[in-house]
Design a protein around this motif. Sequence first.
Motif, PDB file in Angstrom:
ATOM      1  N   ALA B 104      55.334 -56.691 -77.926  1.00  0.00           N
ATOM      2  CA  ALA B 104      54.930 -55.862 -76.783  1.00  0.00           C
ATOM      3  C   ALA B 104      54.059 -54.694 -77.258  1.00  0.00           C
ATOM      4  O   ALA B 104      53.058 -54.353 -76.626  1.00  0.00           O
ATOM      5  N   LEU B 105      54.433 -54.102 -78.390  1.00  0.00           N
ATOM      6  CA  LEU B 105      53.668 -52.965 -78.904  1.00  0.00           C
ATOM      7  C   LEU B 105      52.284 -53.413 -79.370  1.00  0.00           C
ATOM      8  O   LEU B 105      51.282 -52.729 -79.130  1.00  0.00           O
ATOM      9  N   THR B 106      52.209 -54.566 -80.027  1.00  0.00           N
ATOM     10  CA  THR B 106      50.913 -55.076 -80.468  1.00  0.00           C
ATOM     11  C   THR B 106      49.991 -55.299 -79.279  1.00  0.00           C
ATOM     12  O   THR B 106      48.830 -54.893 -79.281  1.00  0.00           O
ATOM     13  N   GLN B 107      50.547 -55.933 -78.232  1.00  0.00           N
ATOM     14  CA  GLN B 107      49.716 -56.199 -77.052  1.00  0.00           C
ATOM     15  C   GLN B 107      49.327 -54.905 -76.354  1.00  0.00           C
ATOM     16  O   GLN B 107      48.177 -54.725 -75.936  1.00  0.00           O
ATOM     17  N   ALA B 108      50.276 -53.987 -76.235  1.00  0.00           N
ATOM     18  CA  ALA B 108      49.994 -52.729 -75.533  1.00  0.00           C
ATOM     19  C   ALA B 108      48.934 -51.918 -76.277  1.00  0.00           C
ATOM     20  O   ALA B 108      48.037 -51.343 -75.663  1.00  0.00           O
ATOM     21  N   THR B 110      46.628 -53.047 -78.313  1.00  0.00           N
ATOM     22  CA  THR B 110      45.328 -53.712 -78.206  1.00  0.00           C
ATOM     23  C   THR B 110      44.654 -53.341 -76.883  1.00  0.00           C
ATOM     24  O   THR B 110      43.486 -52.949 -76.853  1.00  0.00           O
ATOM     25  N   ARG B 111      45.411 -53.449 -75.780  1.00  0.00           N
ATOM     26  CA  ARG B 111      44.864 -53.049 -74.469  1.00  0.00           C
ATOM     27  C   ARG B 111      44.513 -51.570 -74.457  1.00  0.00           C
ATOM     28  O   ARG B 111      43.454 -51.164 -73.977  1.00  0.00           O
ATOM     29  N   SER B 112      45.418 -50.774 -74.996  1.00  0.00           N
ATOM     30  CA  SER B 112      45.251 -49.329 -74.964  1.00  0.00           C
ATOM     31  C   SER B 112      44.010 -48.899 -75.740  1.00  0.00           C
ATOM     32  O   SER B 112      43.258 -48.017 -75.305  1.00  0.00           O
ATOM     33  N   GLU B 113      43.787 -49.532 -76.877  1.00  0.00           N
ATOM     34  CA  GLU B 113      42.633 -49.139 -77.685  1.00  0.00           C
ATOM     35  C   GLU B 113      41.331 -49.430 -76.942  1.00  0.00           C
ATOM     36  O   GLU B 113      40.399 -48.620 -76.963  1.00  0.00           O
ATOM     37  N   MET B 114      41.280 -50.579 -76.248  1.00  0.00           N
ATOM     38  CA  MET B 114      40.077 -50.905 -75.473  1.00  0.00           C
ATOM     39  C   MET B 114      39.884 -49.901 -74.343  1.00  0.00           C
ATOM     40  O   MET B 114      38.785 -49.407 -74.113  1.00  0.00           O
ATOM     41  N   ALA B 115      40.975 -49.608 -73.639  1.00  0.00           N
ATOM     42  CA  ALA B 115      40.889 -48.654 -72.526  1.00  0.00           C
ATOM     43  C   ALA B 115      40.485 -47.272 -73.032  1.00  0.00           C
ATOM     44  O   ALA B 115      39.703 -46.559 -72.402  1.00  0.00           O
ATOM     45  N   TRP B 116      41.000 -46.901 -74.197  1.00  0.00           N
ATOM     46  CA  TRP B 116      40.687 -45.592 -74.770  1.00  0.00           C
ATOM     47  C   TRP B 116      39.196 -45.465 -75.081  1.00  0.00           C
ATOM     48  O   TRP B 116      38.594 -44.423 -74.820  1.00  0.00           O
ATOM     49  N   ARG B 117      38.591 -46.538 -75.617  1.00  0.00           N
ATOM     50  CA  ARG B 117      37.159 -46.445 -75.958  1.00  0.00           C
ATOM     51  C   ARG B 117      36.344 -46.098 -74.721  1.00  0.00           C
ATOM     52  O   ARG B 117      35.428 -45.279 -74.763  1.00  0.00           O
ATOM     53  N   GLU B 118      36.701 -46.741 -73.598  1.00  0.00           N
ATOM     54  CA  GLU B 118      35.957 -46.467 -72.373  1.00  0.00           C
ATOM     55  C   GLU B 118      36.316 -45.084 -71.819  1.00  0.00           C
ATOM     56  O   GLU B 118      35.448 -44.340 -71.375  1.00  0.00           O
ATOM     57  N   ALA B 119      37.591 -44.760 -71.878  1.00  0.00           N
ATOM     58  CA  ALA B 119      38.036 -43.464 -71.346  1.00  0.00           C
ATOM     59  C   ALA B 119      37.404 -42.311 -72.130  1.00  0.00           C
ATOM     60  O   ALA B 119      36.969 -41.307 -71.551  1.00  0.00           O
ATOM     61  N   SER B 127      42.180 -42.541 -66.285  1.00  0.00           N
ATOM     62  CA  SER B 127      42.155 -43.997 -66.427  1.00  0.00           C
ATOM     63  C   SER B 127      42.947 -44.447 -67.653  1.00  0.00           C
ATOM     64  O   SER B 127      43.392 -45.583 -67.745  1.00  0.00           O
ATOM     65  N   PHE B 128      43.101 -43.538 -68.619  1.00  0.00           N
ATOM     66  CA  PHE B 128      43.806 -43.899 -69.845  1.00  0.00           C
ATOM     67  C   PHE B 128      45.308 -43.646 -69.737  1.00  0.00           C
ATOM     68  O   PHE B 128      46.096 -44.250 -70.470  1.00  0.00           O
ATOM     69  N   LEU B 129      45.699 -42.778 -68.825  1.00  0.00           N
ATOM     70  CA  LEU B 129      47.106 -42.349 -68.733  1.00  0.00           C
ATOM     71  C   LEU B 129      48.104 -43.502 -68.660  1.00  0.00           C
ATOM     72  O   LEU B 129      49.110 -43.501 -69.397  1.00  0.00           O
ATOM     73  N   PRO B 130      47.886 -44.547 -67.811  1.00  0.00           N
ATOM     74  CA  PRO B 130      48.877 -45.639 -67.775  1.00  0.00           C
ATOM     75  C   PRO B 130      49.029 -46.351 -69.122  1.00  0.00           C
ATOM     76  O   PRO B 130      50.133 -46.753 -69.488  1.00  0.00           O
ATOM     77  N   HIS B 131      47.928 -46.481 -69.849  1.00  0.00           N
ATOM     78  CA  HIS B 131      48.006 -47.141 -71.153  1.00  0.00           C
ATOM     79  C   HIS B 131      48.783 -46.297 -72.151  1.00  0.00           C
ATOM     80  O   HIS B 131      49.625 -46.802 -72.894  1.00  0.00           O
ATOM     81  N   LEU B 132      48.479 -45.006 -72.178  1.00  0.00           N
ATOM     82  CA  LEU B 132      49.188 -44.130 -73.115  1.00  0.00           C
ATOM     83  C   LEU B 132      50.670 -44.091 -72.757  1.00  0.00           C
ATOM     84  O   LEU B 132      51.532 -44.056 -73.647  1.00  0.00           O
ATOM     85  N   THR B 133      50.954 -44.122 -71.455  1.00  0.00           N
ATOM     86  CA  THR B 133      52.357 -44.117 -71.011  1.00  0.00           C
ATOM     87  C   THR B 133      53.090 -45.332 -71.568  1.00  0.00           C
ATOM     88  O   THR B 133      54.198 -45.219 -72.094  1.00  0.00           O
ATOM     89  N   GLU B 134      52.446 -46.495 -71.474  1.00  0.00           N
ATOM     90  CA  GLU B 134      53.071 -47.721 -71.961  1.00  0.00           C
ATOM     91  C   GLU B 134      53.247 -47.672 -73.491  1.00  0.00           C
ATOM     92  O   GLU B 134      54.310 -48.018 -74.007  1.00  0.00           O
TER      93      GLU B 134
END
Lengths: 504, 504
Positions: B104-108, B110-119, B127-134
């Motif tokens: 779960a952490l690996t997947q989260a 990976t998603r989070s890093e992509m979202a962070w680049r855009e954020a 837009s990044f808050l839900p990812h960082l929360t997870e």
Amino acid sequence: MTTAYQTLERHFARLSSLSDALGILSWDKEVIMPHGAAGRRADTLATLAGLRHEILTAPAMADLLATAEAQAGTALSAWQKANLAEMRRNHTHATALPGDLVEALTQATTRSEMAWREARENSDYASFLPHLTEVLNLTRQTAAAKAQALGLSHYDALLDSFDPGTRQAHIDPIFTQLQKDLPGLIATVLEKQASLPAMQPLQGPFAIPQQEALGRRLMQRLGFDMTRGRLDVSTHPFCGGATYDVRLTTRYQEADFIPAMMGVLHETGHAMYEQGLPADWVSQPVGQAGGMTLHESQSLLIEMQVCRSRAFVEWVAPHLREAFSAPNTTTWQPENLHRHLTHVQPGFIRVDADEVTYPAHILVRYQLEKAMISGDLPLADLPAAFNDGIHTLLGLKVPNDQHGCLQDIHWPEGLFGYFPCYALGAMAAAQFRAAAYKQAPDCATAVANGDFGPLMHWLRTNVHSRASSASMPQILNDATGSPLTAEAYLTHIRRRYLDRAPDA
Amino acid sequence: MTTAYQTLERHFARLSSLSDALGILSWDKEVIMPHGAAGRRADTLATLAGLRHEILTAPAMADLLATAEAQAGTALSAWQKANLAEMRRNHTHATALPGDLVEALTQATTRSEMAWREARENSDYASFLPHLTEVLNLTRQTAAAKAQALGLSHYDALLDSFDPGTRQAHIDPIFTQLQKDLPGLIATVLEKQASLPAMQPLQGPFAIPQQEALGRRLMQRLGFDMTRGRLDVSTHPFCGGATYDVRLTTRYQEADFIPAMMGVLHETGHAMYEQGLPADWVSQPVGQAGGMTLHESQSLLIEMQVCRSRAFVEWVAPHLREAFSAPNTTTWQPENLHRHLTHVQPGFIRVDADEVTYPAHILVRYQLEKAMISGDLPLADLPAAFNDGIHTLLGLKVPNDQHGCLQDIHWPEGLFGYFPCYALGAMAAAQFRAAAYKQAPDCATAVANGDFGPLMHWLRTNVHSRASSASMPQILNDATGSPLTAEAYLTHIRRRYLDRAPDA
């Protein structure tokens, strides 16, 4: 619920990742690794290969294969069934050998390769004989074990490791015809060549950055996808790397641009095959290239059949003049360039041979390695037998074993059953090329304009996209309408070297 | 008979090979991989990491560790015992987490890093808050599980993943003193700097081949073994690769040679640590470098402590003039060059910060990540809290989250407990350098002549050769005679920036 087949796909996807890792790390070793890392890198490669073997031979794998095969009837698509068959073939090869035999062979070939380097340097067969004896002994045990597991003859079992589906029964008629026709053909070609005006030397030096830029332009012409591969330099040119990361290498010499250029074209032929494999099956056994003969046919089709043709040389000549700022003299005209690209000269060294004399080198090795595997040729007699073979086929007297039976690394590495694929690849290249040009006549006109699109389309459709979904003999028969023979190759040689046909 | 300990050594040697493979393949990904291979490479790296985890957490491993520990008393040497303890630590970290949490952490992340680049690009924290929360949620579960397994507090359990043996109890007094002293010190340094004559700009362009040649010469001066490593180019400089194949990277800009040069020196500091690890233990856990703080201390000791010192600049100045064919004017004299290498300027971006303001960036992140892990800081409040911290310590008003809490990749990647090691590394670098120069006074005179031999000898003896045979606090205490404090760092800053001591 996950089926046995689906579980197998997951296991084989992991094996595919391990193979990719081995491919990139092996490329790195040959191309950029600092030499002080050699020992550790050997450990790393051995560990990854060992893990791959462990996963493939784990007890659960046999059960999964049996279950999946029992359920295969209606549940699987044709490609899934072919994939399952390839899984089974990989598994049978891997489990055929007892672990201590694999280990003994690995150790013996490591020692043997080192001894061979020194023996070749000193042309000292006697010092190498005990190593070759040990390697051959273990290879014969390997052949026996694989023959048992695969239900094949000993030599066929070895062939099947490199070229699934190829059998001695396919090779023998082809090689028999070559054995019969080649000596006369070589003599006639040399006679014809001697009757032509003298070849004009191409004056260097040819700067390496210009050679490299030329190579990259030709790769792009062929359709190589630079976002999924690289071109670099290594001592021995090869095409390696990983799926979606096909890395080819060449080597440059300033005095002559032809070896590097033809090397790049050859390896790009291999690379286009890899880049043309079906994306949906990238991580599965059925998605892999279909063995040595097909692979070599793709590189030789590009290098020998197409890029040494008069038609291609007509197109490339002005590009060569531009690349090297060469004068528009007769030396740089297609006629003279074509002479350089098709010069025939019987010689001692296989890897330096032209396409006319090349098969002779293979015929000699094929007869000898069959006799070594069967036990009919005592190793003490190998040098003399080798030299006899070369004399019979090429009319040359081998001066020493460095130029004779010690020249190749294959036997020292335990690769028996590998040599014939080189010649079969040349036969298949000619047969594929003839079929492509016949079925799609725009291939020929396009190549004469430097456009490889139609030819690559034909190769993708008839060869690349089929991957390992069928055997080499099947793919070749489907694509060309007949089994593999020497006819297309012999016709090609006669048209190019005797008729001097304008498209050959 | 093979003992449990010997079997463990064999298992850990395989793990070491897998780590080497991951190191080279990761280097390849950053430096030379064609971008179309990214997806497959991610699979390959995940497969190798998964195999490493499987081998480490296999049921037999727990039994072997227990047996070896029971037999350890008299049978094992001190290094073998330390090795067994490191095996146990690795095993405990690996087995602490249930498989589904790791996945779960690996997947989260990976998603989070992509979202962070855009954020980050859009300075869009919402837009990044839900990812960082997870990611934070899963990281807190990780901390809880590791805390349980290791008998540590939650934050200490995270710290221990990056920096074995470092505890919040070691960090707090050091950071409390920095928090107290740093704002005043920065103000005084800026005041002093403003009182000096203006710095003269160094006129480019500086050709990249000359910059690279300079970097290689400095690497050799430092003692880097080019037969066991490489220098290349990447977007983000790093030191990676494998044991006996230490690969460092830098990046060049034509307008300014200082960033690439100092980057090479920094990474060479890391590399010398790797190349100085004991050869006998190369494939075992005890033979690995001793965590983030020690590693960063070695790079900062070379880059910050030594190579920005006035004494080194005196030596290097003529080499710089020669490298870039620069005139022997006052601009290129040591005085002005030293001004460039020690210029202080509070700014928003941590990675661009000078050595005086750098710890302030870490203090802010340390307080915030502790509060995030404990649950005391709601993530919605992070941007404001971050900006408050920067304002308090550096007197700057952060204009947007791109220049604030979105600037670093660490939290998006789930790296909590990592930031403090950067500042601890700076403290340790100052303490090691002071001890080395005090215990071996020839270090200072040699460096002033461009000779790093005596300093490297001291570092090899007191740090590198100890590898992971003792904890970072133990190694630091043994080498310097006291536990880690901020004293040496603060003294260094005062001597260099306020006293302008001729050797600082």
